[in-house]
Scaffold this active site. Structure first.
Site, mmCIF file in Angstrom:
data_model
loop_
_atom_site.group_PDB
_atom_site.id
_atom_site.type_symbol
_atom_site.label_atom_id
_atom_site.label_comp_id
_atom_site.label_asym_id
_atom_site.label_seq_id
_atom_site.Cartn_x
_atom_site.Cartn_y
_atom_site.Cartn_z
ATOM 1 N N HIS A 283 -5.925 -6.827 -0.763
ATOM 2 C CA HIS A 283 -4.880 -5.832 -0.547
ATOM 3 C C HIS A 283 -3.552 -6.499 -0.184
ATOM 4 O O HIS A 283 -3.457 -7.171 0.834
ATOM 5 C CB HIS A 283 -5.335 -4.876 0.555
ATOM 6 C CG HIS A 283 -4.652 -3.558 0.548
ATOM 7 N ND1 HIS A 283 -4.484 -2.797 -0.585
ATOM 8 C CD2 HIS A 283 -4.086 -2.837 1.564
ATOM 9 C CE1 HIS A 283 -3.865 -1.663 -0.281
ATOM 10 N NE2 HIS A 283 -3.606 -1.683 1.017
ATOM 11 N N SER B 5 0.852 -1.185 0.000
ATOM 12 C CA SER B 5 0.000 0.000 0.000
ATOM 13 C C SER B 5 0.900 1.252 0.000
ATOM 14 O O SER B 5 1.765 1.386 -0.847
ATOM 15 C CB SER B 5 -0.950 -0.037 1.197
ATOM 16 O OG SER B 5 -1.988 0.883 1.054
ATOM 17 N N ASP C 169 -8.755 -5.894 -4.817
ATOM 18 C CA ASP C 169 -8.273 -4.742 -4.071
ATOM 19 C C ASP C 169 -8.755 -3.447 -4.713
ATOM 20 O O ASP C 169 -8.419 -3.169 -5.870
ATOM 21 C CB ASP C 169 -6.741 -4.767 -4.035
ATOM 22 C CG ASP C 169 -6.160 -3.633 -3.217
ATOM 23 O OD1 ASP C 169 -6.926 -2.961 -2.496
ATOM 24 O OD2 ASP C 169 -4.942 -3.418 -3.297
#
Length: 400
Positions: free
Chosen positions: A351, A162, A326
């Site tokens: 994710h 991320s 995601d």
């Protein structure tokens, strides 16, 4: 018969049940927790002179082959560093395969890495919370550790998921003399750079529920619409009662916060849609989107209806991985940009699923992605080790 606001309460309660507000559990890992005296400001000699703060990091040499193995460095993101160490088992699996020293560095202003202690987030102190300062922290820490462990020629591979994935890519781009390659998992580098549809993230959150069952998305839209109608009618008491709020809602700002909280709850469920139970970012059951939809549909009869630091194409040795489950994937790199800027697609992946440890419930694409990533990283390490020695100073730099 339950009203739609009462149904909506069930949806929000479900999000709470799935752990959106829960804390993580400290892992029982082989890491040692240490602290490094880090510069408060890497770029300005005038403001804070030589003042430092204690930056926390985790380190394990359990698998390291000194003098031969690489250094795997996790570029910590917005949270306590233990949370990321607990949920990035692939890095340890890979370290065992490739005899690596593993470091998880905590991002400044998070966890226990507070430049100004409890006052760190006061307005006058928050100006040093930036990508540039965080990257400099990591560069200085890497150089210091290479000296401490007498490993000047050990190739460094950056990892992150991320925002942390963005930082790992930026480390390779900004400090290619220090970092030999990077795995940027679920890194929305394009959307942060202002490329693409700024609303795509929330469209993809909706799509996760829509793809399981269109009635799920319809139920949520209806609930949001009903609460908005009640607000426009001034029915704060009814909303408060239906939502069982601790305090009575009484203003537009209260409703705005309620919507924001609920939106974030559904966002977290979509992001953490792993095929197994997890405690990352809270406690979630396996397949939380599926479970959430099924719980919502049980009640269906009650319902009436950060800019990039440089040009990506000028960089090299970065893996960008993304999963189709995601909602951040649309903001990431999803096609190869060159022979060494590689995009890996994970069908059935939420994710940064590939950073997590191997699990029997993983989709085949996740196992294939990890195998591909392992092979690429092994090649990077081999090439870096075979090249001329990196230019490393006798001491880590005073400023970057």
């Amino acid at each position: 018969m339950a009203t739609r606001p009462a149904l909506y309460l069930r949806l929000v309660s479900l999000a709470l049940l799935l752990g959106v507000l829960a804390g993580y559990r400290n892992p029982q890992l082989d890491f040692k927790e240490k602290y490094f005296e880090q510069w408060i400001d890497h770029f300005n000699f005038e403001t804070y002179s030589n003042k430092t703060f204690a930056q926390r990091y985790l380190i394990t040499d359990k698998y390291w082959k000194r003098g031969a193995g690489p250094i795997f460095f996790y570029t910590g993101n917005e949270g306590d560093v233990w949370a990321f160490a607990q949920n990035s088992g692939f890095i340890l699996e890979l370290a065992e395969q490739q005899n690596a020293l593993v470091v998880f560095a905590e991002h400044r202003y998070y966890g226990k890495s507070l430049p100004f202690g409890a006052a760190s987030l006061q307005r006058e102190n928050a100006g040093l919370l930036s990508v540039e300062q965080a990257l400099a922290d990591y560069a200085v820490l890497i150089m210091a550790l290479k000296k401490q462990y007498a490993a000047p020629d050990s190739p460094v591979i950056a990892f992150g998921g991320s925002y942390g994935g963005m930082l790992s890519a930026y480390m390779r781009m900004k400090y290619p003399n220090i970092v030999s390659g990077a795995l940027a998992a679920s890194a929305p580098v394009l959307s942060v750079a202002g490329i693409g549809d700024s609303n795509q993230f929330f469209k993809d959150v909706t799509a996760d529920f829509q793809n399981y069952n269109p009635d799920c998305a319809t139920a949520v839209r209806e609930a949001f619409r009903e609460i908005k109608d009640l607000y426009l009618a001034g029915a704060y008491e009814r909303i408060s009662r239906g939502m069982s709020t601790c305090k009575k809602l009484s203003s537009k700002d209260d409703i705005y916060q309620l919507f924001g909280f609920a939106r974030n709850a559904f966002t977290m469920i979509a992001m953490m849609d792993y095929p197994y139970e997890t405690d990352f970012m809270g406690h979630f059951p396996a397949n939380p989107v599926k479970i959430g939809c099924e719980l919502m549909l049980e009640n269906k009869d009650r319902i009436r209806g950060l800019a990039a630091l440089s040009d990506l194409t000028a960089a090299s040795n970065i893996i960008f991985s993304n999963g189709d489950l995601d909602p951040w994937a649309s903001g990431g790199v999803r096609k190869n940009l060159s022979s060494s800027l590689i995009a890996i697609f994970i069908k059935g992946g939420a994710h940064h699923l590939d950073l997590r440890g191997s699990n029997p419930a993983d989709p085949p694409s996740a196992r294939e992605a990890r195998l591909q990533e392992a092979n690429i990283i092994r090649d990077w390490v081999k090439a870096a080790a075979g090249a001329s020695k990196q230019l490393t100073p006798d001491h880590y730099p005073a400023r970057l």
